[in-house]
Structure formats: structure tokens, C-alpha cells
Design a protein around this motif. Structure first.
Motif, PDB file in Angstrom:
ATOM      1  N   ALA A  27      -2.007  67.854  17.803  1.00  0.00           N
ATOM      2  CA  ALA A  27      -2.526  68.370  16.541  1.00  0.00           C
ATOM      3  C   ALA A  27      -4.031  68.525  16.630  1.00  0.00           C
ATOM      4  N   SER A  28      -4.536  68.809  17.811  1.00  0.00           N
ATOM      5  CA  SER A  28      -5.973  68.907  18.017  1.00  0.00           C
ATOM      6  C   SER A  28      -6.574  70.061  17.243  1.00  0.00           C
ATOM      7  N   GLY A  29      -7.775  69.839  16.750  1.00  0.00           N
ATOM      8  CA  GLY A  29      -8.468  70.902  16.051  1.00  0.00           C
ATOM      9  C   GLY A  29      -8.964  71.972  16.985  1.00  0.00           C
ATOM     10  N   THR A  35      -9.057  66.138  16.085  1.00  0.00           N
ATOM     11  CA  THR A  35      -8.297  65.890  14.870  1.00  0.00           C
ATOM     12  C   THR A  35      -8.520  64.460  14.399  1.00  0.00           C
ATOM     13  N   LYS A  37      -6.209  63.359  12.106  1.00  0.00           N
ATOM     14  CA  LYS A  37      -4.892  63.147  11.512  1.00  0.00           C
ATOM     15  C   LYS A  37      -3.885  62.944  12.629  1.00  0.00           C
ATOM     16  N   ASN A 237      -8.534  64.936  22.354  1.00  0.00           N
ATOM     17  CA  ASN A 237      -8.921  64.037  21.266  1.00  0.00           C
ATOM     18  C   ASN A 237      -9.212  62.629  21.787  1.00  0.00           C
TER      19      ASN A 237
END
Length: 352
Positions: A27-29, A35, A37, A237
Motif C-alpha cells: 500500500a505504498s504511496g 504509507t 496505513k 516503506n
């Protein structure tokens, strides 16, 4: 159960190939933005170590996002490997099999284990004729899932008591929801029930059952399962990963150094506050997470037993997997140390 079905034990090969080819595993930005979250699956009526860590304020600005519950470690790490969640936990034998099949994940911290307080027993009715391993041929053994801790320990018990592979194939591991296992045993729908924690203690209090063996009897105290994250998530992350893993490590040590009654009270508060329509009564029976090493540090020996066992059974080829390649302690800032109780007595800033 046919021999072919029995040998499906820990058969995560297809998942490993799929995970290795999966395009989205985190779920990396992206673009250098990590991330904050982390998505995960919980366990109904239980408080996991990451949930405890968040409540204690050990995760800082990293937030957990609950996406549902599971009762299966293999399913949980499959979800992490394929990017449906950002971490998952399972018995180390299942982790070995998954990584051996090509899944791009790595173990980052131990989260449960076996000790004198935290163990699973294999129980029969008091008047059962079952007294030893050979008496299990043709019998049903109820457990929460296949391909995980309970089936592995059953297999080891049968091997150590001299049963051949052909004989072992005649024993029938049977999946039942944990809350239904004791009832199935008492109604003689199965001959053996794997019970741990509150379910074990409640069954023993009611009487009429006796242990055949336990995982502690077989192997003594050991760390049994680890949380995994994808290599991609860890790479993209690193700071978030370190915050998460170190926070879980602190929660492990907090649970060791805090009176049991306080750990239980904190856990009950968490369950009530999160609003998942759960009964917190079972938490009163909590005794230990059973993690053997300080801070949940992982070592080669946590995996080598299962590697050797899987090779002996033909599930892995010799040399296919090396213990040191399966895990990393690099994200654990507390490995081998003791955690400060800086959040032990105060409500977490993460509470809403």
C-alpha cells in the motif's frame, strides 16, 4: 482421507507463484512517500500484538486498517503475499512453504509461540479408547485450519511414535471453527480436538476430557509463528516497516513485564472500543503470547526444524530454502532488548 489429500499439507505452491507475479503487493504511496496505513486481518474476540501496540501508542503515526477477520494463518499470509493486506501471520512451517514456492515475502518478527502457559493440547474424551499414536488411525482430529501449526505438530507426534507415512495418511485432520471444536468432541463427531487458550481452559473446567499430548510436550518452549511483509513493501516503506515491527516488539515486552490482570483489562477495553460486535469474555483466560526471544527476534532455529521436516516429507527439495534467507531482524529496533513501559499506564494517543 486419501493419501493425496493428506499430502496437500502446507501446499501453498500455487499461491507462491501467483504472489510472485502479483503486480500490487503493498500500500505504498510511491514516489518516496511512505504509507502510514497498514492493512491487516484480525481474530474475533482476540487482541493481536499489532492492535495492542497501536493502543499503547507504540506505532506512532502509523495506523492500522482492519479489513476483516480470519481463523487461518496460511490464509492470512496468502493475503499479505498477494497484496490484499500489508502483513499477515502464520505458523513458521507455512511461511517456509510459501517462500519456498516463490512468494516475495519475508518474516520480520515472531508473534506467537509455545510455553508452559501458552500451548495447544490434543484432547480426547475421558472414556476414549485412544491412548497413543497408533490409536489415531482412521480417527478425525479437529483443528482450525489445515497446513498450519496444529497439523504440523500432529504429524510430528505420529512420526515420533513410529507411524509410517502410509499410516499417517490414515489419520484425518478435520477443519472446524475453534468455537465448535469442543462440542464436536463431546458429541463424538470427532475423536480428537485441538484446544488452546480459553477454549482449552473452559473444556478442562467442564471436565470429561483428557490430553493425549501437547505441542509443549513435543518441542518445549519455542517461537512458532512470524509476521510477514512483502519485499516490495519493506523496500518502499522502510521507516513505516521499522515503526510497525519495533512497535510490535515493544508490545511483546510490555505484555511480559505488566501484571496479567492489567494486560487483560487493556485488551478488554480494546475489544469493547473497536465495535466489532465481539464478546470479550474469553480474554479473561489470556496468559501469554508465548514468544520465546526478547523483542520477538527471529533466529535460524525458528525455521530449521520445519525446513528439515518439509524436506524429509518431499514438500521441499534439499537446499531449496535456507533459514537465513527467510527473515530479517533489520526492522526490529528492539530485538534482543527490553522495552520501556512508556505507554503502559496511559491511554494511547491513537484512541478516537
Amino acid at each position: 482421507m486419501p493419501a493425496a489429500s493428506r499430502r496437500q499439507f502446507l501446499s501453498l505452491a500455487a499461491l507462491g507463484v501467483a504472489a510472485a507475479a502479483c503486480g500490487r503487493a503493498d500500500a505504498s504511496g510511491g514516489g518516496g512517500n511512505e504509507t502510514k496505513k497498514i492493512r491487516y486481518q484480525g481474530w474475533a474476540g482476540q487482541v493481536t500484538l499489532p492492535e495492542l501496540a497501536e493502543d499503547l501508542g507504540y506505532l506512532g503515526d502509523v495506523k492500522l486498517e482492519w479489513v476483516g477477520n480470519t481463523i487461518s494463518g496460511p490464509q492470512d499470509i496468502q493475503s499479505a503475499a498477494t497484496g490484499q493486506t500489508d502483513f499477515g501471520g502464520a505458523f513458521n512451517g507455512a511461511v517456509v512453504k510459501l517462500i519456498g514456492a516463490g512468494a516475495p515475502v519475508k518474516s520480520v518478527i515472531s508473534y506467537y509461540g509455545v510455553d508452559q502457559a501458552a500451548y495447544s493440547g490434543y484432547y480426547v474424551l475421558e472414556d476414549s479408547p485412544i491412548r497413543g499414536a497408533r490409536d489415531l488411525l482412521g480417527k478425525k482430529v479437529a483443528m482450525n485450519t489445515l497446513g498450519a501449526h496444529s497439523e504440523a505438530l500432529l504429524d510430528i507426534y505420529l512420526q515420533r511414535n513410529g507411524l509410517s507415512p502410509a499410516d499417517i495418511a490414515k489419520v484425518e485432520p478435520t477443519v472446524l471453527p475453534p468455537v465448535s471444536t469442543e462440542q464436536a468432541l463431546r458429541q463424538k463427531q470427532v475423536e480428537v480436538a485441538v484446544l488452546g487458550g480459553v477454549l482449552r481452559d473452559k473444556a478442562l473446567a467442564a471436565g470429561g476430557v483428557r490430553p493425549l499430548f501437547s505441542d509443549f510436550d513435543l518441542l518445549g518452549a519455542f517461537s512458532a509463528g512470524t509476521f510477514v511483509m512483502t519485499n516490495r513493501f519493506l523496500k518502499e516503506n522502510p521507516t513505516t516497516s521499522r515503526t510497525f515491527v519495533t512497535g510490535v516488539a515493544k508490545a511483546i515486552e510490555w505484555s511480559r513485564s505488566t501484571p496479567r490482570e492489567q494486560v487483560i483489562a487493556r485488551s478488554v477495553e480494546i475489544v469493547k472500543r473497536r465495535g466489532r460486535n465481539e464478546d470479550p469474555a474469553a480474554l479473561q483466560y489470556w496468559k501469554s503470547f508465548g514468544v520465546a526471544a526478547a523483542g520477538g527476534r527471529i533466529s535460524d532455529q525458528d525455521f530449521q526444524l520445519w525446513i528439515d521436516w518439509l524436506v524429509a516429507h518431499g514438500d521441499l527439495k534439499a537446499g531449496q530454502v535456507k533459514a537465513g534467507d527467510l527473515y530479517s531482524n533489520d526492522f526490529n529496533g528492539l530485538a534482543g532488548q527490553s522495552a520501556p513501559a512508556d505507554a503502559a499506564a496511559s491511554p494511547s494517543a491513537s484512541r478516537s
